[in-house]
Design a protein around this motif. Structure first.
Motif, PDB file in Angstrom:
ATOM      1  N   LEU A   4       0.855  -1.178   0.000  1.00 15.43           N
ATOM      2  CA  LEU A   4       0.000   0.000   0.000  1.00 15.43           C
ATOM      3  C   LEU A   4       0.894   1.232   0.000  1.00 15.43           C
ATOM      4  O   LEU A   4       1.761   1.364   0.858  1.00 15.43           O
ATOM      5  CB  LEU A   4      -0.897   0.002   1.245  1.00 15.43           C
ATOM      6  N   VAL A  28      -1.436  -0.999  -4.260  1.00 17.21           N
ATOM      7  CA  VAL A  28      -2.681  -0.267  -4.056  1.00 17.21           C
ATOM      8  C   VAL A  28      -2.273   1.125  -3.592  1.00 17.21           C
ATOM      9  O   VAL A  28      -1.361   1.273  -2.776  1.00 17.21           O
ATOM     10  CB  VAL A  28      -3.572  -0.962  -3.002  1.00 17.21           C
ATOM     11  N   CYS A  30      -3.402   5.018  -2.016  1.00 15.39           N
ATOM     12  CA  CYS A  30      -4.364   5.832  -1.273  1.00 15.39           C
ATOM     13  C   CYS A  30      -3.838   7.252  -1.189  1.00 15.39           C
ATOM     14  O   CYS A  30      -2.626   7.466  -1.096  1.00 15.39           O
ATOM     15  CB  CYS A  30      -4.571   5.303   0.136  1.00 15.39           C
ATOM     16  N   GLN A  35      -8.118   7.037   4.124  1.00 16.93           N
ATOM     17  CA  GLN A  35      -8.295   6.019   3.082  1.00 16.93           C
ATOM     18  C   GLN A  35      -7.399   4.818   3.361  1.00 16.93           C
ATOM     19  O   GLN A  35      -7.805   3.673   3.146  1.00 16.93           O
ATOM     20  CB  GLN A  35      -7.939   6.588   1.712  1.00 16.93           C
ATOM     21  N   GLU A  38      -8.878   2.664   6.094  1.00 18.11           N
ATOM     22  CA  GLU A  38     -10.024   1.944   5.539  1.00 18.11           C
ATOM     23  C   GLU A  38      -9.558   0.760   4.684  1.00 18.11           C
ATOM     24  O   GLU A  38     -10.102  -0.347   4.797  1.00 18.11           O
ATOM     25  CB  GLU A  38     -10.877   2.903   4.708  1.00 18.11           C
ATOM     26  N   ALA A  39      -8.564   0.985   3.833  1.00 18.54           N
ATOM     27  CA  ALA A  39      -8.049  -0.091   2.982  1.00 18.54           C
ATOM     28  C   ALA A  39      -7.471  -1.222   3.833  1.00 18.54           C
ATOM     29  O   ALA A  39      -7.728  -2.406   3.572  1.00 18.54           O
ATOM     30  CB  ALA A  39      -6.988   0.452   2.029  1.00 18.54           C
ATOM     31  N   GLU A  43      -8.424  -5.107   3.635  1.00 24.36           N
ATOM     32  CA  GLU A  43      -7.502  -5.876   2.791  1.00 24.36           C
ATOM     33  C   GLU A  43      -6.225  -6.164   3.560  1.00 24.36           C
ATOM     34  O   GLU A  43      -5.861  -5.432   4.472  1.00 24.36           O
ATOM     35  CB  GLU A  43      -7.145  -5.082   1.530  1.00 24.36           C
TER      36      GLU A  43
END
Length: 117
Positions: A4, A28, A30, A35, A38-39, A43
């Motif tokens: 991330l 991924v 953000c 955010q 939340e991710a 995940e």
């Protein structure tokens, strides 16, 4: 590896995403700390590349929350910052970052910080 990348400036997410994607890692992105939280709640990530100064929830706050909530299952957290003053570096270490990358970064430095080399 699932990584991330969190930074409020899209351009600062682009280069690391390209380098990591080129090596076959799933990335991924953000744009802010909220955010990111939340991710991570929905995940699983192996590592988080986390900007420190973002509007709203800072990278320091995200790191603290992850360390408190994830415990031993916490992903590797790498600070990604332009702030290299000693006081900020000390605070990042105390907060629980596994590594600190100072912008601008190099591909070699990124891979080393994420333990991909």
């Amino acid at each position: 590896m699932r990584i991330l990348i969190v930074d409020d400036h899209p351009i600062n997410r682009t280069l690391p995403a390209i380098w990591l994607g080129r090596r076959g890692h799933e990335v991924v992105e953000c744009g802010d700390g909220l955010q990111a939280l939340e991710a991570i709640a929905h995940e699983r990530f192996d590592a988080v590349l986390l900007d420190i100064c973002m509007p709203g929830v800072s990278g320091l706050d995200v790191c603290r929350r992850l360390r408190a909530s994830e415990g031993p299952d916490c992903p590797r957290i790498v600070a990604y910052t332009a702030h290299a003053v000693p006081e900020m570096l000390d605070e990042m270490h105390e907060t629980g970052f596994d590594e600190i990358l100072i912008k601008p970064i190099t591909e070699e430095g990124l891979l080393r910080a994420l333990r991909l080399t």
